[in-house]
Write a protein that holds these residues in place. Structure first.
Motif, PDB file in Angstrom:
ATOM      1  N   LYS A 186       0.835  -1.210   0.000  1.00  0.00           N
ATOM      2  CA  LYS A 186       0.000   0.000   0.000  1.00  0.00           C
ATOM      3  C   LYS A 186       0.870   1.260   0.000  1.00  0.00           C
ATOM      4  O   LYS A 186       0.575   2.245  -0.704  1.00  0.00           O
ATOM      5  N   LEU A 187       1.951   1.256   0.753  1.00  0.00           N
ATOM      6  CA  LEU A 187       2.821   2.430   0.788  1.00  0.00           C
ATOM      7  C   LEU A 187       3.500   2.651  -0.560  1.00  0.00           C
ATOM      8  O   LEU A 187       3.669   3.798  -0.998  1.00  0.00           O
ATOM      9  N   VAL A 188       3.881   1.578  -1.218  1.00  0.00           N
ATOM     10  CA  VAL A 188       4.498   1.700  -2.543  1.00  0.00           C
ATOM     11  C   VAL A 188       3.477   2.231  -3.552  1.00  0.00           C
ATOM     12  O   VAL A 188       3.772   3.141  -4.337  1.00  0.00           O
ATOM     13  N   VAL A 189       2.269   1.679  -3.519  1.00  0.00           N
ATOM     14  CA  VAL A 189       1.213   2.131  -4.427  1.00  0.00           C
ATOM     15  C   VAL A 189       0.900   3.604  -4.195  1.00  0.00           C
ATOM     16  O   VAL A 189       0.743   4.391  -5.142  1.00  0.00           O
ATOM     17  N   ASN A 190       0.812   4.008  -2.935  1.00  0.00           N
ATOM     18  CA  ASN A 190       0.462   5.401  -2.642  1.00  0.00           C
ATOM     19  C   ASN A 190       1.600   6.364  -2.953  1.00  0.00           C
ATOM     20  O   ASN A 190       1.360   7.533  -3.239  1.00  0.00           O
ATOM     21  N   ALA A 191       2.851   5.897  -2.893  1.00  0.00           N
ATOM     22  CA  ALA A 191       3.956   6.742  -3.330  1.00  0.00           C
ATOM     23  C   ALA A 191       3.803   7.045  -4.824  1.00  0.00           C
ATOM     24  O   ALA A 191       3.950   8.194  -5.266  1.00  0.00           O
ATOM     25  N   TYR A 192       3.488   6.027  -5.598  1.00  0.00           N
ATOM     26  CA  TYR A 192       3.263   6.197  -7.037  1.00  0.00           C
ATOM     27  C   TYR A 192       2.102   7.156  -7.289  1.00  0.00           C
ATOM     28  O   TYR A 192       2.187   8.074  -8.118  1.00  0.00           O
ATOM     29  N   LEU A 193       1.004   6.944  -6.567  1.00  0.00           N
ATOM     30  CA  LEU A 193      -0.174   7.811  -6.685  1.00  0.00           C
ATOM     31  C   LEU A 193       0.182   9.263  -6.369  1.00  0.00           C
ATOM     32  O   LEU A 193      -0.254  10.194  -7.061  1.00  0.00           O
ATOM     33  N   SER A 194       0.991   9.463  -5.331  1.00  0.00           N
ATOM     34  CA  SER A 194       1.355  10.823  -4.909  1.00  0.00           C
ATOM     35  C   SER A 194       2.135  11.548  -5.993  1.00  0.00           C
ATOM     36  O   SER A 194       1.911  12.745  -6.238  1.00  0.00           O
ATOM     37  N   LYS A 254      -0.110  11.817   5.457  1.00  0.00           N
ATOM     38  CA  LYS A 254       0.205  10.766   6.438  1.00  0.00           C
ATOM     39  C   LYS A 254       0.814   9.551   5.749  1.00  0.00           C
ATOM     40  O   LYS A 254       1.818   8.985   6.200  1.00  0.00           O
ATOM     41  N   ASP A 255       0.221   9.147   4.627  1.00  0.00           N
ATOM     42  CA  ASP A 255       0.715   7.972   3.915  1.00  0.00           C
ATOM     43  C   ASP A 255       2.097   8.207   3.322  1.00  0.00           C
ATOM     44  O   ASP A 255       2.949   7.300   3.317  1.00  0.00           O
ATOM     45  N   VAL A 256       2.347   9.418   2.816  1.00  0.00           N
ATOM     46  CA  VAL A 256       3.677   9.756   2.300  1.00  0.00           C
ATOM     47  C   VAL A 256       4.710   9.655   3.414  1.00  0.00           C
ATOM     48  O   VAL A 256       5.793   9.078   3.242  1.00  0.00           O
ATOM     49  N   ASP A 257       4.384  10.196   4.567  1.00  0.00           N
ATOM     50  CA  ASP A 257       5.330  10.154   5.686  1.00  0.00           C
ATOM     51  C   ASP A 257       5.551   8.728   6.191  1.00  0.00           C
ATOM     52  O   ASP A 257       6.665   8.363   6.587  1.00  0.00           O
TER      53      ASP A 257
END
Length: 303
Positions: A186-194, A254-257
């Motif tokens: 999820k953190l990897v996916v959200n980094a891409y999304l960001s 929050k997810d980025v951090d």
């Protein structure tokens, strides 16, 4: 329509189609609606009573406490914003109230370390409970449509138990191995999304400085390899000036951090710069708006 009142715990028993949803914000409420619509006996609880009131109208049972919500649930979903909130809700009493052999699907994004700590706590205190680490990818629209991507990890024995629940709220479930792998993905996916969202915001800012009509940018990208559905949706949202929250900026930050923290000191210069930029946007008052509101922090007129 009046709220349906839960029977006392001793008059209830766990069945295969019982599910509890703890946390009924944007995502949790949408999940609960879809679960109830699928015919699952759905109990809801939230720290804010007004968040659960509309769900009674679609057939959900409203519990007065987390303990009452989980007491007879075969599957318990937590869709809460932070690790601290999850711990406070499940902590001292909530976990003890779980039915024997229940499956706990922890579906909010709380990071790698906190997920490992929760899994260890369940192993110590309730080894009969199956802990499933299953954060979701998707925002308000996919949640309402039952089209979330579920990044699941946990004991193989839990797969059949959670399948009816996950089928009601998601378009696809990807099983990734032991608990913890879902949170990592999820953190990897959200980094891409960001990166996609910030890219759209900065491209529009550059276009504004160069006199480029956003409609022309949209036409140039449409149908080509750069036409990512998420980027297209955020581009149109920004152009309309519609920052109604689908994925609030404060939770995106929050997810980025959490991703930076999970990298254990690895050099992630773009993600670290993005964290600083998004923090400025939150501090400027855009935290409760959609993540696309990062566009507002790029110009003096919007900040």
């Amino acid at each position: 329509m009046s709220h349906e009142v839960l029977a006392p715990r001793w008059e209830r028993s766990m069945t295969a189609d019982t599910v509890a949803v703890l946390g009924t914000g944007i995502m949790g409420a949408a999940m609960a609606r879809n679960l109830a619509a699928a015919g699952l006996r759905t109990t809801v609880w939230d720290r804010s009573p007004q968040a659960t009131a509309p769900l009674a109208a679609v057939g959900a049972l409203v519990a007065s406490s987390p303990e009452d919500a989980v007491a007879d649930a075969r599957v318990v979903i937590t869709m809460l914003p932070t690790a601290d909130v999850v711990s406070s809700v499940i902590g001292d009493h909530g976990l003890n109230a779980f039915a024997r052999e229940a499956a706990w699907a922890q579906m909010g994004t709380i990071g790698v370390t906190a997920t490992a700590e929760l899994a260890a706590m369940v192993g110590r205190r309730r080894p009969d409970v199956m802990f499933v680490d299953a954060p979701v990818s998707g925002s308000k629209g996919p949640a309402e449509a039952g089209q979330l991507l579920i990044l699941a990890s946990g004991p193989p024995a839990a797969e059949d138990i959670v399948r009816p629940v996950f089928s009601a709220i998601g378009r696809k479930t990807v099983w990734l191995g032991p608990a913890g792998q879902g949170s990592k993905m999820k953190l990897v996916v959200n980094a891409y999304l960001s990166f996609l969202i910030e890219g759209v915001a900065e491209a529009l800012e550059l276009g504004s400085q160069l006199g480029i009509d956003p409609a022309d940018l949209d036409a140039a990208i449409e149908g080509g390899p750069l036409d990512a559905p998420l980027a297209d949706a955020k581009l149109h949202k920004i152009v309309r000036g519609d920052f109604t929250p689908e994925f609030p900026l404060e939770w995106a930050l929050k997810d980025v951090d959490l991703a930076i923290e999970a990298a254990n000191g690895s050099r992630l210069p773009m993600l670290q710069a993005l964290s600083g930029q998004w923090r400025q946007a939150v501090e400027a008052g855009h935290g409760r708006e959609d993540v696309s509101a990062v566009r507002l922090a790029l110009s003096d007129s919007g900040a």
